[in-house]
Design an enzyme around this catalytic site. Structure first.
Site, short mmCIF file in Angstrom:
data_model
loop_
_atom_site.label_atom_id
_atom_site.label_comp_id
_atom_site.label_asym_id
_atom_site.label_seq_id
_atom_site.Cartn_x
_atom_site.Cartn_y
_atom_site.Cartn_z
N LYS A 177 24.79 -19.78 67.00
CA LYS A 177 24.95 -19.05 65.94
C LYS A 177 27.00 -18.58 66.34
O LYS A 177 27.05 -18.09 66.87
CB LYS A 177 24.74 -17.16 66.70
N GLU A 252 32.31 -13.94 78.04
CA GLU A 252 33.54 -13.83 78.45
C GLU A 252 33.65 -12.38 77.51
O GLU A 252 34.34 -13.23 76.01
CB GLU A 252 34.13 -15.15 78.04
N CYS A 286 41.94 -14.34 73.53
CA CYS A 286 42.15 -13.61 74.45
C CYS A 286 42.83 -13.52 75.63
O CYS A 286 43.24 -12.50 76.33
CB CYS A 286 40.46 -13.96 74.70
N GLU A 387 43.70 -3.61 73.83
CA GLU A 387 43.06 -5.07 73.12
C GLU A 387 42.75 -4.75 70.62
O GLU A 387 42.72 -4.30 71.10
CB GLU A 387 41.66 -5.86 73.20
P1 NAD Z 1 33.45 -10.27 68.29
O1 NAD Z 1 32.32 -9.19 69.30
O2 NAD Z 1 33.39 -9.08 67.37
O3 NAD Z 1 31.84 -10.85 67.90
C1 NAD Z 1 31.73 -11.99 68.78
C2 NAD Z 1 30.00 -12.90 68.22
O4 NAD Z 1 29.31 -11.93 68.84
C3 NAD Z 1 30.36 -13.12 66.86
O5 NAD Z 1 29.56 -14.11 66.16
C4 NAD Z 1 29.07 -11.81 66.22
O6 NAD Z 1 28.67 -12.56 65.19
C5 NAD Z 1 28.42 -11.62 67.63
N1 NAD Z 1 27.62 -10.32 67.43
C6 NAD Z 1 27.99 -9.34 67.38
N2 NAD Z 1 27.78 -8.45 67.39
C7 NAD Z 1 26.50 -8.35 68.63
C8 NAD Z 1 25.64 -8.09 68.96
N3 NAD Z 1 24.65 -6.38 68.67
N4 NAD Z 1 24.47 -8.43 69.37
C9 NAD Z 1 25.02 -10.47 69.74
N5 NAD Z 1 25.89 -10.87 69.16
C10 NAD Z 1 26.51 -10.10 68.35
O7 NAD Z 1 34.40 -10.88 68.66
P2 NAD Z 1 34.78 -11.57 67.84
O8 NAD Z 1 36.15 -10.37 66.66
O9 NAD Z 1 34.61 -12.86 67.36
O10 NAD Z 1 36.52 -12.42 68.90
C11 NAD Z 1 37.17 -11.47 69.54
C12 NAD Z 1 37.15 -10.73 70.27
O11 NAD Z 1 36.47 -12.39 71.51
C13 NAD Z 1 38.14 -10.68 71.15
O12 NAD Z 1 38.64 -9.18 72.15
C14 NAD Z 1 39.05 -11.38 72.42
O13 NAD Z 1 39.38 -11.70 73.07
C15 NAD Z 1 37.37 -12.31 72.62
N6 NAD Z 1 37.43 -13.24 73.51
C16 NAD Z 1 37.28 -13.75 74.42
C17 NAD Z 1 37.80 -14.81 75.13
C18 NAD Z 1 37.34 -14.98 75.89
O14 NAD Z 1 37.27 -16.44 77.12
N7 NAD Z 1 37.25 -14.08 77.97
C19 NAD Z 1 37.84 -16.22 74.41
C20 NAD Z 1 38.18 -15.63 73.31
C21 NAD Z 1 37.58 -14.50 72.77
#
Ligand code: NAD
Length: 496
Positions: A177, A252, A286, A387
């Site tokens: 997804k 992550e 991130c 963040e």
């Molecule tokens: P997000 O948490 O909004 O979404 C991430 C994914 O999760 C999306 O595909 C979203 O549709 C899905 N999602 C949302 N709610 C869900 C649920 N209840 N159940 C299952 N899936 C769900 O994050 P974002 O805005 O897409 O990305 C930014 C975040 O990602 C930041 O916090 C960043 O630090 C983090 N990030 C972490 C790493 C790492 O390796 N630690 C790398 C890149 C980004």
């Protein structure tokens, strides 16, 4: 370079199909608002079909020799290599990062595919001597089943590769997804896997929101592994919802990464590293450096050099050659980032530059925010703890090395950290004492390589790691096998 706008589909059981509901959503460019494509707004019914297809395909895929599974990844890596320029162009449009960074994002997928392709001929287990005569024993890695892959938008080609390549080489099948802000890049990723020869059902893509598609995957009893990269809040929800089935959950999550600059640092080098780490990808990594912990002796000089460097950055669409900083991903991100500028000023931090939405020269069409630096920040302020995920960084003055380490560690996250110093003793103490999954010496907080583990301590994750050999632990189950060739009953762990 124009993207052909069209209606895209899910990929389930080897066929491109619409969402069961027939509903759609749009992907728009954050730089211009241009329509990139229309995608199926899927729901639990689509997830059900994709999981069934992946479950069925698992039985054959797990029995295909691992080197053959690896060969598919080599073919995929070569196809991504051929498409690198087009994928990077598309990324500048759909996600917004500048072309060189987009190329780096794609390159990670190439590197990861080749690295994991090689794993097809390793996937090492262990052999050990037995405590009994005429007995052989070993441990082997076993595939687990259907993996639910849920990804963010900020590394839209790299992150899927970090999850899907190891999942596949280990013998699992996948329901993917992608983020709703970058569905076309997710789609292109799967198209190339299909071109590389992935059998029907082995990789499926279901587009749609986290609540409708992600959650259905997380709760589905036939999906034993969930790998998610996203925000801390999403990670908590996913872990909770996966608990009923005691799933393996790989998280992550967020970061609030610090660069420590000591009084003996090469300040020009540090400024370059800070600018790259704080404002690259518009601060939406991130591993972005959103805290700069600076020794008071060099604080004034570093601050003025950094502000001057930030003010030289040119904002614009990622595909223009002279753009340094692209847009942020969408309107709600822009509003969140700006709200933190107001929070920072309200908390008494000194706004040194930026702090506003960027307009003029066509920037109004997209979501652009000026690189923002706050000075005289206290470690407990919200802008130093939460963040923001945008081009905002906070300068925190400290008196000595010990205080610098305390401040850097005084945070719930633990992804990346860095220290600029020319003192080898301080460098080694920092490597030991900084509580993060990744530490850099005399470099910024970003720039991982695929053959070392990637991930964070504390609330950045739940102890798993992406990349390197460590990734294999997410996607395999250990099995211990004993072979007794003595021809008689031998009892282990029994006193005789
Ligand atoms: P997000 O948490 O909004 O979404 C991430 C994914 O999760 C999306 O595909 C979203 O549709 C899905 N999602 C949302 N709610 C869900 C649920 N209840 N159940 C299952 N899936 C769900 O994050 P974002 O805005 O897409 O990305 C930014 C975040 O990602 C930041 O916090 C960043 O630090 C983090 N990030 C972490 C790493 C790492 O390796 N630690 C790398 C890149 C980004």
């Amino acid at each position: 370079m124009a993207v052909t706008t069209k209606q895209f589909r899910n990929f389930i059981g080897g066929e491109w199909v619409d969402a069961a509901s027939g509903e759609t959503f749009e992907s728009l460019s954050p730089a211009t608002g241009e329509l990139i494509g229309t995608f199926p707004k899927s729901g639990p019914e689509d997830v059900e079909r994709a999981v069934a297809a992946a479950k069925e395909a698992f039985e054959e895929w797990r029995l295909l020799p691992a080197p053959k599974r690896g060969e598919l990844l080599f073919r995929f890596g070569r196809l991504v290599q051929e498409e690198k320029d087009d994928l990077a162009d598309l990324m500048t449009r759909e996600m917004g990062k500048v072309k060189a960074e987009a190329g780096g994002d794609v390159q990670e997928a190439i590197d990861m595919s080749f690295y994991m392709g090689g794993e097809g001929r390793r996937l090492f287990g262990h052999t050990t001597p037995s405590e009994l005569p005429d007995k052989f024993q070993m441990s082997v890695r076993m595939p687990i089943g259907v993996v639910g892959v849920i990804t963010p938008w900020n590394f839209p080609i790299a992150i899927p590769s970090w999850k899907i390549a190891p999942a596949l080489v280990c013998g699992n099948t996948v329901v993917f997804k992608p983020a709703t802000d970058t569905p076309l890049l997710g789609e292109r990723f799967v198209e190339l896997l299909v071109e590389a020869g992935v059998p029907a059902g082995v990789v499926n893509v279901v587009h749609g929101g986290g609540g409708a598609v992600g959650d259905a995957l997380v709760r589905h009893p036939d999906v034993p592994v969930i790998t998610l990269t996203g925000s801390r809040e999403t990670g908590v929800t996913v872990m909770r919802n996966a608990a009923d089935n005691l799933k393996r959950v790989h998280l992550e999550l967020g970061g609030k990464n610090a660069i420590v600059v000591m009084d003996d640092a090469d300040l020009d080098l540090a400024v370059e590293g800070i600018v790259w780490s704080a404002f690259g990808t518009s601060g939406q990594r991130c591993t972005a450096a959103s805290r700069i912990v600076v020794h008071r002796k060099v604080y004034g000089e570093l601050q003025s050099k950094l502000v001057a460097a930030a003010e030289r950055l040119r904002l614009g669409p990622g595909w223009e050659a002279d753009t340094d900083v692209g847009p942020v991903i969408n309107r709600s991100a822009l509003e969140k980032i700006h709200s933190y500028s107001e929070i920072g000023s309200g908390e008494g931090a000194k706004l040194l530059t930026g702090g506003e939405v960027a307009t003029g020269n066509g920037l109004d069409q997209g979501f652009f925010y000026r690189p923002t630096i706050f000075g005289d920040v206290e470690p407990e302020m919200r802008i130093a703890q939460e963040e923001i995920f945008g081009p905002t960084t906070a300068l925190i003055p400290v008196d000595d090395f010990d205080e610098a380490i305390r401040v850097a560690n005084g945070i719930r996250f633990g992804l990346s950290s860095s220290i600029y110093t020319r003192d080898v003793n301080r460098a080694f103490r920092a490597m030991r004492d900084l509580q993060t999954g990744i530490t850099y010496v005399n470099a910024g907080t970003t720039g991982a390589e695929v053959h070392l583990p990637f991930g964070g301590t504390k609330e950045t994750g739940n102890g798993h790691r992406e990349a390197g050999q460590a990734a294999l632990d997410v996607f395999t189950e250990w099995k211990s096998i004993y072979v007794d060739y003595s021809g008689r009953l031998q009892k282990a762990q029994i006193d005789v």
